[in-house]
Design a protein around this motif. Structure first.
Motif, short mmCIF file in Angstrom:
data_model
loop_
_atom_site.label_atom_id
_atom_site.label_comp_id
_atom_site.label_asym_id
_atom_site.label_seq_id
_atom_site.Cartn_x
_atom_site.Cartn_y
_atom_site.Cartn_z
N LEU A 1 -7.80 -3.47 -8.87
CA LEU A 1 -7.68 -2.05 -8.59
C LEU A 1 -9.06 -1.43 -8.42
O LEU A 1 -9.96 -1.68 -9.23
CB LEU A 1 -6.96 -1.33 -9.74
CG LEU A 1 -5.59 -1.85 -10.14
CD1 LEU A 1 -5.08 -1.09 -11.34
CD2 LEU A 1 -4.61 -1.78 -8.99
N LEU B 1 1.32 6.17 -7.26
CA LEU B 1 0.17 7.00 -7.67
C LEU B 1 0.54 8.47 -7.67
O LEU B 1 0.24 9.21 -8.62
CB LEU B 1 -0.98 6.81 -6.69
CG LEU B 1 -2.07 5.82 -7.00
CD1 LEU B 1 -3.08 5.79 -5.87
CD2 LEU B 1 -2.74 6.11 -8.31
N SER C 1 -7.84 2.84 -3.64
CA SER C 1 -7.30 4.18 -3.45
C SER C 1 -8.43 5.20 -3.45
O SER C 1 -9.26 5.21 -4.35
CB SER C 1 -6.29 4.53 -4.54
OG SER C 1 -5.16 3.69 -4.45
N THR D 1 -4.23 11.22 -1.75
CA THR D 1 -4.70 9.83 -1.81
C THR D 1 -4.47 9.10 -0.50
O THR D 1 -3.56 9.42 0.26
CB THR D 1 -3.99 9.04 -2.92
OG1 THR D 1 -2.57 9.10 -2.70
CG2 THR D 1 -4.32 9.59 -4.29
N TYR E 1 2.61 1.50 -3.54
CA TYR E 1 1.65 1.82 -4.58
C TYR E 1 1.16 3.27 -4.45
O TYR E 1 1.04 3.98 -5.45
CB TYR E 1 0.47 0.85 -4.54
CG TYR E 1 -0.48 1.06 -5.69
CD1 TYR E 1 -0.22 0.51 -6.94
CD2 TYR E 1 -1.60 1.85 -5.54
CE1 TYR E 1 -1.07 0.74 -8.01
CE2 TYR E 1 -2.45 2.07 -6.60
CZ TYR E 1 -2.19 1.52 -7.83
OH TYR E 1 -3.02 1.76 -8.89
N ASP E 2 0.90 3.73 -3.22
CA ASP E 2 0.47 5.11 -3.03
C ASP E 2 1.55 6.08 -3.50
O ASP E 2 1.26 7.12 -4.09
CB ASP E 2 0.10 5.36 -1.56
CG ASP E 2 -0.75 6.60 -1.39
OD1 ASP E 2 -1.88 6.62 -1.92
OD2 ASP E 2 -0.28 7.55 -0.73
N LEU F 1 -6.24 -3.42 -4.29
CA LEU F 1 -5.75 -2.09 -3.95
C LEU F 1 -6.91 -1.10 -4.10
O LEU F 1 -7.48 -0.97 -5.18
CB LEU F 1 -4.61 -1.68 -4.89
CG LEU F 1 -3.32 -2.49 -4.76
CD1 LEU F 1 -2.38 -2.18 -5.91
CD2 LEU F 1 -2.65 -2.24 -3.42
N ALA G 1 -10.70 2.45 -7.65
CA ALA G 1 -10.55 3.89 -7.39
C ALA G 1 -11.84 4.43 -6.82
O ALA G 1 -12.93 4.07 -7.26
CB ALA G 1 -10.21 4.62 -8.69
N THR H 1 -4.32 4.88 0.22
CA THR H 1 -4.39 3.58 -0.43
C THR H 1 -4.38 2.47 0.61
O THR H 1 -3.55 2.47 1.52
CB THR H 1 -3.21 3.38 -1.41
OG1 THR H 1 -3.30 4.37 -2.44
CG2 THR H 1 -3.23 2.00 -2.04
N THR H 2 -5.30 1.54 0.44
CA THR H 2 -5.39 0.37 1.30
C THR H 2 -5.15 -0.87 0.45
O THR H 2 -5.73 -1.01 -0.63
CB THR H 2 -6.80 0.27 1.95
OG1 THR H 2 -7.02 1.46 2.71
CG2 THR H 2 -6.91 -0.94 2.84
N MET I 1 -4.67 5.02 -11.46
CA MET I 1 -4.42 3.72 -10.82
C MET I 1 -3.82 2.73 -11.80
O MET I 1 -2.89 2.00 -11.47
CB MET I 1 -5.69 3.17 -10.19
CG MET I 1 -6.07 3.88 -8.90
SD MET I 1 -7.26 2.99 -7.91
CE MET I 1 -6.25 1.68 -7.21
N SER J 1 0.83 -1.21 0.00
CA SER J 1 0.00 0.00 0.00
C SER J 1 0.86 1.26 0.00
O SER J 1 0.55 2.23 -0.71
CB SER J 1 -0.98 0.01 1.17
OG SER J 1 -0.32 0.02 2.41
#
Length: 140
Positions: A133, A61, A98, A74, A57-58, A96, A135, A76-77, A112, A54
């Motif tokens: 993914l 992003l 976000s 953002t 990836y965040d 993921l 969003a 993100t989990t 994403m 997480s």
């Protein structure tokens, strides 16, 4: 050829009923089975992977958004699932999610997808781990 930026180390002993510690001691955790009946306090490999994925990836992003001159905020989990596969195997899957401020839903979805192409964890898991993914834009 890649240029190494840094290397880190963590050492585990005892597998899923043991202990893990990073070389600098920042991570120093008991590892326990994630069952409802567990009376022990600790974490598990899936939680550690979710935290790592997480955050990476965040970051991806936000990098992609910056390259496109988009100002976003953002959260993100990473939802990491431990799955039984067949008679003798196990695997993980990731979702993921976000949440975005600063862009519309369609832009959030596109960011994403692009971040999934540049995130090192996404690259490492591609073809081996099912990644979904999702969003969620807070913009109308």
């Amino acid at each position: 050829m890649s240029n190494e930026l840094f290397t880190t180390k963590a050492t585990a002993k005892g597998g899923r009923d043991g202990h893990v510690k990073s070389e600098d001691g920042v991570i120093d955790l008991n590892i326990v089975m994630p069952t409802e009946n567990s009376n022990e306090t600790g974490t598990n490999p899936e939680q550690l992977f979710a935290a790592a994925y997480s955050s990476c990836y965040d970051g991806a992003l936000n990098l992609v958004a910056k390259q496109k001159n988009k100002k976003i905020d953002t959260v993100t989990t990473a939802e990491v699932s431990f799955l039984k596969e067949g008679e003798s195997g196990f695997k993980i899957a990731v979702k993921l999610v976000s949440e975005f401020n600063g862009v519309a839903q369609d832009e959030a979805e596109e960011l994403m997808k692009e971040a999934h192409q540049v995130c090192p964890y996404s690259k490492a898991t591609r073809g081996n781990v099912d990644v979904e993914l999702e969003a969620k834009s807070n913009e109308s």
